[in-house]
Design an enzyme around this catalytic site. Structure first.
Site, PDB file in Angstrom:
ATOM      1  N   SER A 198      23.305 -35.105 -19.141  1.00  0.00           N
ATOM      2  CA  SER A 198      22.157 -34.266 -18.815  1.00  0.00           C
ATOM      3  C   SER A 198      22.560 -32.900 -18.289  1.00  0.00           C
ATOM      4  O   SER A 198      21.728 -31.997 -18.197  1.00  0.00           O
ATOM      5  CB  SER A 198      21.265 -34.963 -17.777  1.00  0.00           C
ATOM      6  OG  SER A 198      21.971 -35.131 -16.571  1.00  0.00           O
ATOM      7  N   LYS A 244      14.608 -34.422 -10.609  1.00  0.00           N
ATOM      8  CA  LYS A 244      15.490 -33.258 -10.637  1.00  0.00           C
ATOM      9  C   LYS A 244      14.732 -31.979 -10.263  1.00  0.00           C
ATOM     10  O   LYS A 244      15.211 -31.155  -9.476  1.00  0.00           O
ATOM     11  CB  LYS A 244      16.125 -33.117 -12.015  1.00  0.00           C
ATOM     12  CG  LYS A 244      17.092 -34.242 -12.348  1.00  0.00           C
ATOM     13  CD  LYS A 244      17.589 -34.150 -13.777  1.00  0.00           C
ATOM     14  CE  LYS A 244      18.557 -35.282 -14.089  1.00  0.00           C
ATOM     15  NZ  LYS A 244      19.028 -35.260 -15.481  1.00  0.00           N
TER      16      LYS A 244
END
Length: 814
Positions: free
Chosen positions: A656, A699
């Site tokens: 990611s 996030k």
């Protein structure tokens, strides 16, 4: 065209379906069955209804999905409509006590048989001594004793008469019989005997010798007389015992006239009692009060226990089939076991000490087991498979399964098995069993797979609201207002990580409902409100937030270096997710890149020090392919670069951060600084497309918390993959900041879009020859790579020239 940030309206998840009109969940009906899970319900229904060998079920899914509750409720409803199975009993096999016999009876009759045989034993304890005390029996025994006495005395008297005729007396003393001469009615002593004439002495000696031989013949016949007497006495006692047994068993024979196995066992009881009664009488031989001694003996010894019944499956009070959940599926708890007790320093057992297992209790119904618990118990998994394969329950001691000699024990006859077994487990265990155990797919043919997440729809929203209503009613909680249900739904959506889906974690919904209700009750409210649910969510996050708070504190103190203002070359804020237990939170990490002249290698420092996982390493390797394919299709990639997560002291896994690493690397190559007020997440492919990643909501919130702690200026934000937009389910404070223009979320599809947002410089598109405009980001990258390639050629040429000159010099010197 610049990428526009997402609006708060587009990020706010939809509430309940508009067609649902209710004020509180008290107006809603209970939800029968699990939330969603149509596929799992259909599969379990097939396993329950379909006969045939091997149609047992393995139920798998995420923890907290309510698998056990669903299975137990569905099996419970099905069991009510199923026929009640037979009772099973173990009884003594008098011919071979080591192999107790089995008896199958109609439901409830097993308990009845046990009670009837117990009453038979109690009756025998009272009636049998009384029968031996009766006048008739005593008279018959007296006659037999007189006949024995007469039979003993008659031959002895005959010998005595013969002796008297020859002048010899037969004497009977403490040590036996003896002969002595008689003269004038007096016994002749040894001294007087020697004064008799010799011919008289010789005659007397001959006569006494003959008489002794005759007496010896008589005495040798005595044991036969006593044996015949004992047989006649045994026959009399047996006849009496048989009559007593028949009287006591008459009603039982009539009551169980339709049960041939019981009638056969009653006949065996009668025969054994007649055979064994002489042992009881022998134990009290010599006692004057035989009846009272016999009554005491029967009361104090386990003799009568041999005539009882040991019920292994009792369905007297059951309507339908049994549903059994065994929480500790050990070998003995599954298949049963044989107990022992100490007697005179020895362990002994009998059929009454056979104990049933879960298979006995579930026979004819359903057995629910935890797969992992069965597998960790020694011999349990093999015993379960053996029972399902053979369709019988066999009790084997563990030492026999190990091939060892153990305490003498029983071998009860196996009981036929007809049950459905449902295993509860996870998917990984299912796959392992399917691969490693060839018998598993044959015995558990039905796969019941619970969904981790459920798609949102008006029908699913209605089910969710009814599910909350069901939880509230069953737990005795206050009803939930419509807004509270919407807040619960939002949290379920957040747990799913997708605004179009909801989590199937029923346990988490249960827990949140209880905690929200606790808050409402603490405030004295009669219904749970949305703020109560919000308070419950915050409390859960606060309890699990110790590590998150520690990291936030280190970021605020500057121990962990993360910049949220200004611009830097070769540096970008990447986003990662930290998991603690069942909770996740996001945190920013500083990613830096350095470049130099090299051989086209992008060195992943995390991988070099073995802190990077394979997926992370894959993402870095993809960057090399991207650089070579975009900028150096016809020239060598003369680049040496290093990438690292700064201040990372644990493992790094996942791809990611590959887009963030790409931005940092391209910035280091081009020399263009990147905005530190923006953070980045997303993976990248070799074509430069930004791909979706997991944990995107956490996030975004992790970077938001850092920016908010330092004071929002309005230029902070996060770049997320455009394909991740449906997965964003953000907290209220983040949505409020977005709505006020204090924070932004940008959806990007390509690295070029991200480069423009981060640098403020146009990315630039290649022309027909593949060249980028020089004043664009990509143009600067291409120019720098061309410079490095030229420098590499010059360096290589210099090496060749130097090597050639060195060779000539060497030759001249020589």
């Amino acid at each position: 065209m610049p990428i526009a940030p997402l609006s708060a309206t587009s990020l706010r998840p939809a509430g309940l379906a508009p067609g649902m009109s209710f004020e509180t969940t008290a107006e809603l009906e209970d939800l029968e069955g699990p939330l969603g899970q149509a596929r799992a319900t259909e599969a379990l229904r097939l396993a329950v209804s379909l006969g045939g060998e091997g149609y047992n079920a393995y139920v798998m899914g995420p923890p907290g999905a309510g698998k056990r509750t669903f299975v137990m409720r569905m099996l419970g409803r099905t069991a009510l409509e199923a026929p009640t199975p037979s009772d099973w009993c173990y009884v003594n096999d008098f011919a071979d006590p080591r192999r107790p016999g089995r008896i199958e009876l109609a439901p409830g009759r097993g308990r009845q048989l046990r009670a009837d045989l117990d009453r038979f034993g109690a009756g025998l304890r009272d009636v049998l001594p009384a029968a031996f005390e009766s006048r008739d029996h005593r008279a018959r025994v007296h006659v037999l004793e007189q006949e024995l006495e007469e039979a003993r005395e008659a031959p002895v008297n005959e010998v005595r008469r013969r002796a008297e005729a020859r002048g010899v007396a037969l004497l009977h003393g403490p040590i036996g019989f003896a002969f002595a001469p008689v003269k004038d009615g007096e016994i002749v002593g040894p001294d007087a005997f020697h004064t008799l004439p010799l011919e008289v002495q010789e005659r007397l000696k001959r006569d006494i010798g003959e008489l002794q031989n005759q007496l010896a013949d008589v005495l040798r016949a005595m044991p036969d007389l006593e044996r015949r007497h004992r047989e006649r006495l045994k026959e009399v006692n047996g006849t009496l015992t048989a009559r007593v047994a028949d009287e006591l068993l008459h009603e039982l024979r009539r009551r169980y006239a339709d049960a041939s196995a019981v009638l056969a066992h009653l006949d065996a009881i009668r025969a054994d009692l007649v055979e064994r009664v002489h042992e009881l009488l022998a134990a009290i031989e010599g006692t004057n009060e035989i009846p009272s001694a016999l009554r005491k003996l029967l009361a104090d010894t386990p003799f009568l226990r041999r005539y009882g019944a040991n019920v292994m499956a009792d369905h007297a009070e059951r309507a339908g089939a049994p549903v059994v959940h065994e929480d500790l599926p050990s070998l003995s708890n599954l298949a049963g076991h044989v107990e022992h007790h100490a007697h005179l320093g020895t362990l002994v057992t009998d059929f009454s000490l056979v104990r049933p297992g879960a298979l006995h209790r579930a026979n004819g119904g359903y057995l629910v087991l935890d797969a992992r618990k069965v597998l960790v118990q020694p011999f349990a998994w093999d015993a379960l498979k053996r029972a399902l394969r053979a369709r019988e329950i066999r009790i084997d001691p563990p030492e026999r399964l190990l091939g060892l000699m153990g305490t003498s024990t029983l071998e009860p006859q196996p009981i036929p098995l007809q049950t459905k077994v449902v295993l509860l487990g996870d998917r990984a265990l299912y796959q392992l069993l399917s691969i490693l155990d060839p018998e598993f797919p044959q015995l558990f043919k039905v796969e019941v797979d619970f969904d981790d997440e459920l798609p949102r729809s008006p029908e699913r929203d209605r089910e969710f609201a009814r599910f909350v209503a069901t939880v509230a009613r069953r737990e005795g909680l206050p009803p939930f207002e419509r807004a509270a249900v919407e807040r619960m739904l939002r949290e379920a959506t957040r747990r799913a990580g997708d605004s179009t889906r909801i989590s199937a974690d029923a346990a988490a919904i249960h827990d949140l409902a209880r905690e929200a209700a606790h808050v409402a009750q603490g405030q004295g409210r009669t219904a749970v409100t949305a703020p109560d649910v919000h308070a419950g969510v915050e409390a859960q996050e606060r309890r699990a937030g110790r590590v998150r708070d520690l990291l936030d504190e280190e970021l605020r103190r500057g121990t962990l270096l993360v910049e949220t203002a200004g611009a830097r070359v070769g540096q970008v804020n990447g986003l990662s997710v930290v998991t603690t237990g069942r909770r996740m939170f996001g945190r920013p990490s500083r990613i830096t890149a350095r470049v130099r002249l090299g051989r086209g290698e992008v060195v992943d420092i995390e991988r070099e020090v073995e802190l990077g996982g394979p997926l992370h390493s894959k993402g870095v390797l993809i960057l090399s392919g991207f650089l070579g394919g975009r900028y150096c299709a016809s020239t060598p990639l003369a680049l040496g670069a290093t990438l690292v997560f700064e201040q990372s002291y644990g493992g790094v896994e996942g791809d990611s951060a590959s887009s963030a690493e790409a931005y940092a690397l391209l910035s280091a190559i081009s020399g263009v600084p990147l905005r530190q007020s923006l953070a980045v997440t997303g993976s990248v492919d070799q074509l430069g497309n930004v791909q979706a990643v997991g944990g995107v909501s956490e996030k975004v919130e992790g970077f938001f918390e850092v920016c908010r702690a330092r004071g929002l200026r309005g230029d902070e934000g996060v770049l997320v993959p455009a394909s991740n937009v449906p997965h964003l389910v953000l907290r209220d404070e983040v949505l409020a900041a977005i709505e006020d223009g204090q924070f932004r979320v940008y959806p990007v599809r390509t690295l070029d879009e991200g480069l423009e947002l981060l640098s403020g410089v146009l990315a630039g598109a290649p022309d027909a020859r593949g060249a980028f405009p020089p004043d664009t980001f990509n143009g600067r990258v291409a120019a720098r790579l061309a410079e490095l390639a030229a420098a590499a050629r010059t360096f290589a040429q210099g090496d060749r020239d130097g090597a050639s000159g060195h060779g000539h010099g060497h030759g001249r010197a020589r």
